[in-house]
Scaffold this motif. Structure first.
Motif, PDB file in Angstrom:
ATOM      1  N   UNK A 140       0.812  -1.223   0.000  1.00  0.00           N
ATOM      2  CA  UNK A 140       0.000   0.000   0.000  1.00  0.00           C
ATOM      3  C   UNK A 140       0.848   1.276   0.000  1.00  0.00           C
ATOM      4  N   UNK A 141       2.151   1.122  -0.135  1.00  0.00           N
ATOM      5  CA  UNK A 141       3.012   2.309  -0.127  1.00  0.00           C
ATOM      6  C   UNK A 141       2.743   3.164  -1.363  1.00  0.00           C
ATOM      7  N   UNK A 142       2.611   4.486  -1.190  1.00  0.00           N
ATOM      8  CA  UNK A 142       2.390   5.354  -2.354  1.00  0.00           C
ATOM      9  C   UNK A 142       3.666   5.653  -3.139  1.00  0.00           C
ATOM     10  N   UNK A 143       4.815   5.232  -2.594  1.00  0.00           N
ATOM     11  CA  UNK A 143       6.093   5.423  -3.285  1.00  0.00           C
ATOM     12  C   UNK A 143       6.786   4.072  -3.413  1.00  0.00           C
ATOM     13  N   UNK A 144       7.790   4.010  -4.265  1.00  0.00           N
ATOM     14  CA  UNK A 144       8.543   2.779  -4.415  1.00  0.00           C
ATOM     15  C   UNK A 144       9.369   2.479  -3.170  1.00  0.00           C
ATOM     16  N   UNK A 145       9.659   1.191  -2.965  1.00  0.00           N
ATOM     17  CA  UNK A 145      10.471   0.771  -1.818  1.00  0.00           C
ATOM     18  C   UNK A 145      11.479  -0.272  -2.289  1.00  0.00           C
ATOM     19  N   UNK A 146      12.746  -0.055  -1.910  1.00  0.00           N
ATOM     20  CA  UNK A 146      13.834  -0.980  -2.228  1.00  0.00           C
ATOM     21  C   UNK A 146      14.474  -1.420  -0.922  1.00  0.00           C
ATOM     22  N   UNK A 147      14.684  -2.711  -0.751  1.00  0.00           N
ATOM     23  CA  UNK A 147      15.426  -3.234   0.396  1.00  0.00           C
ATOM     24  C   UNK A 147      16.889  -3.384   0.011  1.00  0.00           C
ATOM     25  N   UNK A 148      17.787  -3.061   0.930  1.00  0.00           N
ATOM     26  CA  UNK A 148      19.216  -3.218   0.652  1.00  0.00           C
ATOM     27  C   UNK A 148      19.912  -3.775   1.891  1.00  0.00           C
ATOM     28  N   UNK A 149      20.717  -4.819   1.680  1.00  0.00           N
ATOM     29  CA  UNK A 149      21.478  -5.402   2.785  1.00  0.00           C
ATOM     30  C   UNK A 149      22.894  -4.831   2.792  1.00  0.00           C
ATOM     31  N   UNK A 150      23.663  -5.036   3.859  1.00  0.00           N
ATOM     32  CA  UNK A 150      24.972  -4.383   3.971  1.00  0.00           C
ATOM     33  C   UNK A 150      25.967  -4.716   2.868  1.00  0.00           C
ATOM     34  N   UNK A 156      13.858  -4.488  -5.226  1.00  0.00           N
ATOM     35  CA  UNK A 156      12.669  -3.638  -5.162  1.00  0.00           C
ATOM     36  C   UNK A 156      11.450  -4.473  -4.731  1.00  0.00           C
ATOM     37  N   UNK A 157      10.784  -4.069  -3.680  1.00  0.00           N
ATOM     38  CA  UNK A 157       9.606  -4.806  -3.211  1.00  0.00           C
ATOM     39  C   UNK A 157       8.316  -4.056  -3.515  1.00  0.00           C
ATOM     40  N   UNK A 158       8.462  -2.789  -3.930  1.00  0.00           N
ATOM     41  CA  UNK A 158       7.290  -2.008  -4.332  1.00  0.00           C
ATOM     42  C   UNK A 158       7.710  -1.083  -5.462  1.00  0.00           C
ATOM     43  N   UNK A 159       7.106  -1.260  -6.627  1.00  0.00           N
ATOM     44  CA  UNK A 159       7.377  -0.373  -7.754  1.00  0.00           C
ATOM     45  C   UNK A 159       6.563   0.897  -7.578  1.00  0.00           C
ATOM     46  N   UNK A 160       7.196   2.038  -7.834  1.00  0.00           N
ATOM     47  CA  UNK A 160       6.470   3.291  -7.713  1.00  0.00           C
ATOM     48  C   UNK A 160       7.404   4.467  -7.860  1.00  0.00           C
ATOM     49  N   UNK A 161       6.853   5.675  -7.791  1.00  0.00           N
ATOM     50  CA  UNK A 161       7.679   6.876  -7.948  1.00  0.00           C
ATOM     51  C   UNK A 161       8.549   7.122  -6.717  1.00  0.00           C
ATOM     52  N   UNK A 162       9.617   7.873  -6.901  1.00  0.00           N
ATOM     53  CA  UNK A 162      10.481   8.362  -5.819  1.00  0.00           C
ATOM     54  C   UNK A 162      10.828   7.250  -4.817  1.00  0.00           C
ATOM     55  N   UNK A 163      11.460   6.190  -5.270  1.00  0.00           N
ATOM     56  CA  UNK A 163      11.669   5.044  -4.376  1.00  0.00           C
ATOM     57  C   UNK A 163      12.496   5.379  -3.139  1.00  0.00           C
ATOM     58  N   UNK A 164      12.069   4.835  -2.023  1.00  0.00           N
ATOM     59  CA  UNK A 164      12.767   4.911  -0.740  1.00  0.00           C
ATOM     60  C   UNK A 164      13.582   3.634  -0.589  1.00  0.00           C
ATOM     61  N   UNK A 188      16.320   5.700   3.524  1.00  0.00           N
ATOM     62  CA  UNK A 188      16.880   6.833   2.791  1.00  0.00           C
ATOM     63  C   UNK A 188      15.920   7.311   1.713  1.00  0.00           C
ATOM     64  N   UNK A 189      15.729   8.632   1.688  1.00  0.00           N
ATOM     65  CA  UNK A 189      14.862   9.254   0.702  1.00  0.00           C
ATOM     66  C   UNK A 189      14.332  10.550   1.262  1.00  0.00           C
ATOM     67  N   UNK A 190      13.550  11.297   0.491  1.00  0.00           N
ATOM     68  CA  UNK A 190      12.929  12.512   1.015  1.00  0.00           C
ATOM     69  C   UNK A 190      12.096  12.177   2.253  1.00  0.00           C
ATOM     70  N   UNK A 191      12.197  12.966   3.312  1.00  0.00           N
ATOM     71  CA  UNK A 191      11.518  12.621   4.561  1.00  0.00           C
ATOM     72  C   UNK A 191      10.030  12.320   4.411  1.00  0.00           C
ATOM     73  N   UNK A 192       9.318  13.085   3.594  1.00  0.00           N
ATOM     74  CA  UNK A 192       7.879  12.843   3.434  1.00  0.00           C
ATOM     75  C   UNK A 192       7.623  11.481   2.791  1.00  0.00           C
ATOM     76  N   UNK A 217      12.371  12.309  10.869  1.00  0.00           N
ATOM     77  CA  UNK A 217      12.321  13.289   9.785  1.00  0.00           C
ATOM     78  C   UNK A 217      13.522  14.199   9.691  1.00  0.00           C
ATOM     79  N   UNK A 218      14.534  13.967  10.510  1.00  0.00           N
ATOM     80  CA  UNK A 218      15.695  14.844  10.472  1.00  0.00           C
ATOM     81  C   UNK A 218      16.533  14.584   9.238  1.00  0.00           C
ATOM     82  N   UNK A 219      17.157  15.619   8.694  1.00  0.00           N
ATOM     83  CA  UNK A 219      17.995  15.464   7.509  1.00  0.00           C
ATOM     84  C   UNK A 219      17.188  15.569   6.243  1.00  0.00           C
ATOM     85  N   UNK A 220      17.835  15.905   5.151  1.00  0.00           N
ATOM     86  CA  UNK A 220      17.117  16.110   3.919  1.00  0.00           C
ATOM     87  C   UNK A 220      16.853  14.810   3.171  1.00  0.00           C
ATOM     88  N   UNK A 221      17.746  13.868   3.298  1.00  0.00           N
ATOM     89  CA  UNK A 221      17.625  12.698   2.422  1.00  0.00           C
ATOM     90  C   UNK A 221      17.631  11.368   3.176  1.00  0.00           C
TER      91      UNK A 221
END
Length: 228
Positions: A140-150, A156-164, A188-192, A217-221
């Motif tokens: 149900x995420x309105x933006x894309x989501x990518x998981x990353x391990x160390x 990518x687990x959710x396709x969409x705009x502005x992926x987090x 990581x991504x825009x706080x909103x 929400x601290x930090x820009x990215x």
């Protein structure tokens, strides 16, 4: 022995060590209530399905299960659900993740908890499961989501705009997607967009509840949270 079998043995030993009265991170349940919750879903699977539209049915079944002697309950967990026996939960590919999260529900309820040390095969199994669980957690995420391990591998687990991008050890990613309140990941991504993606996770995966502290929400990215 499979990873699910090893985790089942470890969780059984953990229940035996801590006793029924300690708190957990699973929906406010004590260890005794968590074990009853697990056993009803494994050994009274049809009842647990009826409990979706009628929660009182599920609560009553869990109370009955909790009346069994503690060591008998642990032995029922240790021996497993019994596969396709009538009324029992079929193997669904998520057994290991379910057991892992509930083991972490106990471990992380203690002060001074730490993530488990890395273990290659277990972490690879968790990573594979996280990719499957992520599609459910973020559907149900309105933006894309990518998981990353160390090690840099991502999925990518959710396709969409502005992926987090959510960074973390595989086990941390799994616990994070179940909205447990103590986890160590970086988003990581825009706080909103980060806030929107994290808020989209359901609060009920593996018996949980919507208790994860939102990012600050601290930090820009980059927004991260380390809860201990």
């Amino acid at each position: 022995m499979t990873e699910a079998g090893r985790e089942r043995a470890a969780l059984s030993a953990e229940f035996e060590r801590v006793g029924p009265g300690v708190p957990t991170l699973c929906g406010g349940r004590t260890a005794g209530e968590l074990l009853a919750h697990l056993l009803v879903r494994e050994r009274r699977y049809l009842v647990s399905l009826l409990g979706i539209p009628a929660p009182s049915v599920l609560r009553a079944a869990e109370r009955r299960m909790a009346r069994l002697p503690w060591l008998e309950m642990i032995e029922l967990l240790r021996t497993g659900s019994g596969g396709w026996l009538p009324g029992r939960r079929p193997t669904d590919g998520l057994e290991f993740l379910r057991l892992y999260v509930h083991h972490e529900d106990i471990r992380r309820a203690r002060l001074g908890w730490e993530p488990r040390p890395p273990e290659v095969y277990r972490d690879d199994t968790l990573w594979h499961g996280a990719r499957t669980l992520g599609r459910l957690a973020y559907q149900r995420s309105p933006v894309g989501v990518v998981l990353r391990r160390p090690d840099g591998e991502s999925w990518p687990v959710r396709r969409g705009p502005r992926p987090v991008t959510v960074h973390g050890q595989p086990g941390e990613l799994v616990v994070h997607m179940c909205r447990r309140p103590r986890v160590r990941v970086q988003a990581a991504g825009p706080p909103a967009d980060v806030s929107a993606a994290l808020a989209a996770r359901p609060g009920t995966l593996f018996g949980g509840f919507a208790a994860t502290r939102p990012p600050d929400g601290s930090g820009q990215h980059t927004t991260g949270y380390n809860e201990g």
